[in-house]
Design a protein around this motif. Sequence first.
Motif, mmCIF file in Angstrom:
data_model
loop_
_atom_site.group_PDB
_atom_site.id
_atom_site.type_symbol
_atom_site.label_atom_id
_atom_site.label_comp_id
_atom_site.label_asym_id
_atom_site.label_seq_id
_atom_site.Cartn_x
_atom_site.Cartn_y
_atom_site.Cartn_z
ATOM 1 N N GLN A 263 0.826 -1.209 0.000
ATOM 2 C CA GLN A 263 0.000 0.000 0.000
ATOM 3 C C GLN A 263 0.858 1.256 0.000
ATOM 4 O O GLN A 263 0.418 2.306 -0.465
ATOM 5 C CB GLN A 263 -0.929 -0.019 1.216
ATOM 6 C CG GLN A 263 -2.050 -1.037 1.090
ATOM 7 C CD GLN A 263 -2.831 -1.199 2.383
ATOM 8 O OE1 GLN A 263 -2.369 -0.776 3.451
ATOM 9 N NE2 GLN A 263 -4.008 -1.806 2.303
ATOM 10 N N VAL B 111 -0.017 5.711 2.257
ATOM 11 C CA VAL B 111 -1.063 5.299 3.196
ATOM 12 C C VAL B 111 -0.535 5.229 4.622
ATOM 13 O O VAL B 111 -1.176 5.683 5.562
ATOM 14 C CB VAL B 111 -1.645 3.927 2.785
ATOM 15 C CG1 VAL B 111 -2.646 3.424 3.816
ATOM 16 C CG2 VAL B 111 -2.290 4.023 1.405
ATOM 17 N N HIS B 112 0.668 4.685 4.772
ATOM 18 C CA HIS B 112 1.170 4.396 6.116
ATOM 19 C C HIS B 112 2.329 5.291 6.560
ATOM 20 O O HIS B 112 2.793 5.152 7.687
ATOM 21 C CB HIS B 112 1.614 2.923 6.185
ATOM 22 C CG HIS B 112 0.515 1.962 5.890
ATOM 23 N ND1 HIS B 112 -0.516 1.705 6.765
ATOM 24 C CD2 HIS B 112 0.265 1.206 4.784
ATOM 25 C CE1 HIS B 112 -1.336 0.818 6.228
ATOM 26 N NE2 HIS B 112 -0.892 0.507 5.029
#
Length: 419
Positions: free
Chosen positions: A189, A193-194
């Motif tokens: 991802q 996203v992170h």
Amino acid sequence: MTSHGTRRWGWGAGRGDGGRAEAQAAKDAAATAFYELDTAQRDLRISIETISAVDDSPAARKVVSDFTALGRRIDEVSAEYITAVDAHDLDRVDLDPGTAARARTELQQATNRLEKVRADLNHFAHNLGPLLEKAETQLARLAPSVERARQALLAASNALDAVRDKGYRADELAARLARLAPELTKLNQGAGVHGVQETIRRAMDMQREAETLRAEAEQLPRRAEDLDKRLGSLRTRAQALATRAERVPPVLSELRRRFASPSWQDLQPVPEQAQRAVREAEGKIGEAARARAEQRWADATALLGTARALLNNTDEAVTAAQDRLRRLNEVQANHQADVDRTRFAIRDAQRLAMAGRDRPDPRHAAPLDAAVERLDRAVEGLVGRHPDYWHFLMELDAVRDTAAHVVQEIRSERGSGAR
């Protein structure tokens, strides 16, 4: 006389064209300043986004806040510039000198404000150096870290497949590999996203665990081979120890017949304990063999460890019984040899205590004097038909330990003094 169809050009018209040109030049300069400010802001926004994506420190948050404040100032001066441009149509045919002059003034003012904000923006960008360098370093690590994690995971999967092809189930390793699947999803991802730091941390953790899995998978055949060797070795040892344990009762019989009861009473439980321990160890070895056949490697290893500990303890007990008889035979035949060896140890300690001194330190002399007295009492205790030779030997061991302790203490103190 004036020719028909011609116009007279006055000096005012020429001056008006000059004002128009000056206003147009001011407009061009303002447009250039606006473009340069917009370009600088867009370039700096990339740097700010880089920092905010990687760094969540107070310093980084302040940079984002300050850039937002600068953005509001940029919006204000940009709006003023646009207003100044829209307020005057410099291409009008009837543009009068006064309007051109006002246009030039307003546009010059807009240019000055645009350039002032751009200077502040440049100064702000210059001060970002350390934070930006740190962020770019982190970003430079991102892609390689993710790629190393993926390659490590692939290598672990390949290693697992290889040992399974050889007949090893490797269920525990497969379960650990499966637990990495959600982490791989999050890794794929991405940092968007992170976050960059979390993605790098996840990649490093995955790489480390995957490399551990690969190494364990590759070592699985050797681990099985080692377990097989240990199983065979412990079986042989258990059999040999069972044979040795059978010799303990005759040893005890001879000790009871020839020596005082304190010399052998503590050894009375050894035969029964040895037989029980050997049986228990053989049971653990059998369980380990079944665990090995079922490829429960950790269980097999733990069971073999328990069996080894049982055999070690039994070996010590059986050896102690045999050594007891040997030592008692030796001291019964010639106890003076032990006495002489012990006296030598005391004298050696006494010589060291006196080295370089007129009289020994009481801290050293007192235990040595007590050791001499203890030795004498032990010798005097060898009386009767069956002297307690074991007590005699234990006393002499204690006396030699005391002498050795004094020697170590003296050397330690003198070594400290030399430093």
